[in-house]
Scaffold this motif. Structure first.
Motif, mmCIF file in Angstrom:
data_model
loop_
_atom_site.group_PDB
_atom_site.id
_atom_site.type_symbol
_atom_site.label_atom_id
_atom_site.label_comp_id
_atom_site.label_asym_id
_atom_site.label_seq_id
_atom_site.Cartn_x
_atom_site.Cartn_y
_atom_site.Cartn_z
ATOM 1 N N LEU A 113 0.851 -1.216 -0.058
ATOM 2 C CA LEU A 113 0.007 0.010 -0.091
ATOM 3 C C LEU A 113 0.682 1.106 -0.012
ATOM 4 O O LEU A 113 0.634 2.286 -0.585
ATOM 5 C CB LEU A 113 -0.959 -0.193 1.112
ATOM 6 N N ALA A 114 2.128 1.073 0.528
ATOM 7 C CA ALA A 114 2.718 2.395 0.755
ATOM 8 C C ALA A 114 3.400 2.597 -0.699
ATOM 9 O O ALA A 114 3.333 3.841 -1.083
ATOM 10 C CB ALA A 114 4.010 2.259 1.548
ATOM 11 N N ILE A 115 4.013 1.538 -1.353
ATOM 12 C CA ILE A 115 4.220 1.791 -3.023
ATOM 13 C C ILE A 115 3.108 2.386 -3.699
ATOM 14 O O ILE A 115 3.462 3.187 -4.713
ATOM 15 C CB ILE A 115 4.697 0.449 -3.525
ATOM 16 N N GLY A 116 1.873 1.718 -3.587
ATOM 17 C CA GLY A 116 0.628 2.232 -4.088
ATOM 18 C C GLY A 116 0.423 3.715 -3.997
ATOM 19 O O GLY A 116 0.163 4.361 -4.883
ATOM 20 N N TYR A 117 0.658 4.043 -2.702
ATOM 21 C CA TYR A 117 0.244 5.478 -2.513
ATOM 22 C C TYR A 117 1.329 6.527 -3.411
ATOM 23 O O TYR A 117 1.166 7.475 -3.848
ATOM 24 C CB TYR A 117 0.427 5.740 -1.007
ATOM 25 N N TYR A 118 2.591 6.133 -3.119
ATOM 26 C CA TYR A 118 3.692 6.695 -3.843
ATOM 27 C C TYR A 118 3.392 6.762 -5.285
ATOM 28 O O TYR A 118 3.488 7.665 -5.792
ATOM 29 C CB TYR A 118 4.938 5.953 -3.394
ATOM 30 N N LEU A 119 2.913 5.484 -6.179
ATOM 31 C CA LEU A 119 2.704 5.528 -7.318
ATOM 32 C C LEU A 119 1.634 6.354 -7.950
ATOM 33 O O LEU A 119 1.531 6.851 -9.109
ATOM 34 C CB LEU A 119 2.439 4.173 -8.029
ATOM 35 N N TRP A 347 -9.362 9.259 -9.274
ATOM 36 C CA TRP A 347 -10.446 9.321 -8.715
ATOM 37 C C TRP A 347 -10.679 8.559 -7.246
ATOM 38 O O TRP A 347 -10.371 7.459 -7.150
ATOM 39 C CB TRP A 347 -11.673 8.532 -9.694
ATOM 40 N N GLU A 348 -10.790 9.182 -6.224
ATOM 41 C CA GLU A 348 -11.265 8.681 -4.771
ATOM 42 C C GLU A 348 -9.877 7.711 -4.294
ATOM 43 O O GLU A 348 -9.595 7.992 -3.269
ATOM 44 C CB GLU A 348 -12.464 7.952 -4.898
ATOM 45 N N ILE A 349 -9.381 6.741 -5.174
ATOM 46 C CA ILE A 349 -8.682 5.689 -4.488
ATOM 47 C C ILE A 349 -7.198 6.389 -4.417
ATOM 48 O O ILE A 349 -6.788 6.811 -5.430
ATOM 49 C CB ILE A 349 -8.666 4.477 -5.380
ATOM 50 N N LEU A 350 -6.555 6.079 -3.408
ATOM 51 C CA LEU A 350 -5.526 6.988 -3.126
ATOM 52 C C LEU A 350 -4.089 5.918 -3.264
ATOM 53 O O LEU A 350 -2.942 6.331 -3.100
ATOM 54 C CB LEU A 350 -5.265 7.405 -1.561
ATOM 55 N N PHE A 351 -4.328 4.661 -4.083
ATOM 56 C CA PHE A 351 -3.495 3.801 -4.336
ATOM 57 C C PHE A 351 -3.425 3.509 -5.850
ATOM 58 O O PHE A 351 -4.698 3.153 -6.377
ATOM 59 C CB PHE A 351 -3.556 2.574 -3.703
ATOM 60 N N LYS A 352 -2.250 3.438 -6.341
ATOM 61 C CA LYS A 352 -2.029 2.753 -7.915
ATOM 62 C C LYS A 352 -1.035 1.615 -7.696
ATOM 63 O O LYS A 352 0.307 1.889 -7.639
ATOM 64 C CB LYS A 352 -1.789 3.968 -8.959
#
Length: 367
Positions: A113-119, A347-352
């Motif tokens: 999730l941390a990586i997803g937040y950064y991406l 949109w909305e989601i804070l992770f990629k």
């Protein structure tokens, strides 16, 4: 819409089943075992209580959507490590003294999730070089989509991203929909439009509507209407194209009405007035009409909407269910180049976790 409702129902069902599994998995931690005194009903109650408290905290810190994403991501790792350690246990024929599966699940989900937040929050530049036999000068295009103003940056943050883009000296800027979101406030919309008005582009800026730009909840919800947005964009030098055509010498721009609105003009109809020698660029927010756009001999079609697949492992769900023709990147069909960007925001989601945020620079060269 029916397909998305099915997917939503599947997500909610997975969330409910996942909560039941997590209740059992959390109960395997030593502290929970100790507090329950070996009573299964109490262990389950404590575990469920912890999950409920954590979920409520996540909702307060983020949103219901993001809380569900975090829980489902954590569940994914509990399932993976649960299976791995079940196999290891069967091979070694001995219980583990530590709940390694549980601890590794928590650490892995936190890293994921941390990586997803950064991406999601960091924006990259992606470059493409295309060629054409049409008589046009070298053309450098900047493409953005899905800024969803207010999710990962506000109006001022958007202006800073434009500064980065302008360092590449593009001739033209394309905005392929979802410039704003249902929750974007009027101030951020005005600030972002004003920033666009300060750009110096030889061939201008062009925009087509996305599915969120006109708002699903009405103008009262966010303080401005789709007409207000269009007026501000036009006032700041951005040409709004909705099932309409604009020609600039030997380059033609076509902006399509968003596919989600239902009835729109066929691309073949829009292409009728375009000279065969003109290089034609189509802005179509949703990548859903590739065969027809290729058959109509458009030269370049740019889209967003998919967010590049957003989350692993469901990155290509849109293609699996034939919702989209593509998820991300460049594809050539017949004589037409198609580019789908993952979006400059979200949109909305804070992770990629299946892609990254980006703006795109496209160089078109004559061969």
């Amino acid at each position: 819409m029916t397909m998305w409702l099915i997917i939503l129902a599947a997500v909610l069902a997975a969330f409910a089943a996942g909560t039941a599994y997590l209740t059992i998995a959390v109960g395997r931690f030593g502290l929970i075992k100790k507090l329950s005194g070996g009573r299964k009903w109490l262990k389950g109650l404590i575990s469920l209580g912890i999950i409920a408290i954590v979920f409520a905290a996540l909702v307060l810190l983020t949103s219901v959507t993001n809380a569900i994403i975090i829980v489902l991501s954590t569940l994914m790792f509990f399932l993976i490590y649960g299976l791995i350690f079940r196999i290891i246990k069967a091979v070694r024929k001995k219980e583990f003294t530590c709940n390694w599966a549980g601890w590794l699940s928590l650490v892995s989900s936190a890293v994921y999730l941390a990586i997803g937040y950064y991406l999601c929050f960091h924006v990259w530049q992606t470059d493409y070089t295309l060629s054409t036999d049409k008589n046009i000068p070298h053309l450098r295009i900047a493409l953005i989509a899905d800024s969803h103003m207010g999710t990962t940056f506000d109006g001022e943050g958007f202006a800073k991203q434009l500064d980065r883009i302008m360092e590449q000296k593009p001739d033209m800027l394309l905005i392929a929909g979802d410039f704003v979101d249902d929750s974007t406030n009027r101030e951020d919309m005005l600030t972002a439009c004003s920033a666009l008005g300060k750009l110096k582009l030889d061939r201008g800026a062009f925009y087509c509507y996305g599915n969120h730009d006109k708002s699903y909840y009405g103008s009262e919800h966010r303080g401005f209407s789709a007409e207000d947005l269009a007026a501000e964009l036009e006032k700041n030098g951005v040409r709004v194209l909705e099932d309409s055509v604009y020609s600039d010498g030997n380059i033609t721009l076509i902006g399509r009405r968003d596919n989600g609105e239902g009835k729109r003009k066929e691309i073949s109809e829009l292409m009728k007035a375009v000279p065969a020698e003109s290089y034609t660029i189509v802005l179509d927010h949703q990548p859903t009409d590739y065969d027809n756009e290729a058959a109509a001999n458009a030269d370049l079609v740019v889209s967003g909407h998919t967010h590049g697949g957003q989350l692993f492992p469901v990155t290509y769900v849109g293609e699996w269910f034939s919702i989209n023709d593509a998820t991300y990147g460049h594809e050539r069909r017949k004589n037409t180049d198609f580019i789908v960007t993952s979006g400059i925001s979200d949109w909305e989601i804070l992770f990629k976790t299946g892609t990254k945020s980006e703006y795109v620079i496209i160089d078109i060269e004559r061969f």
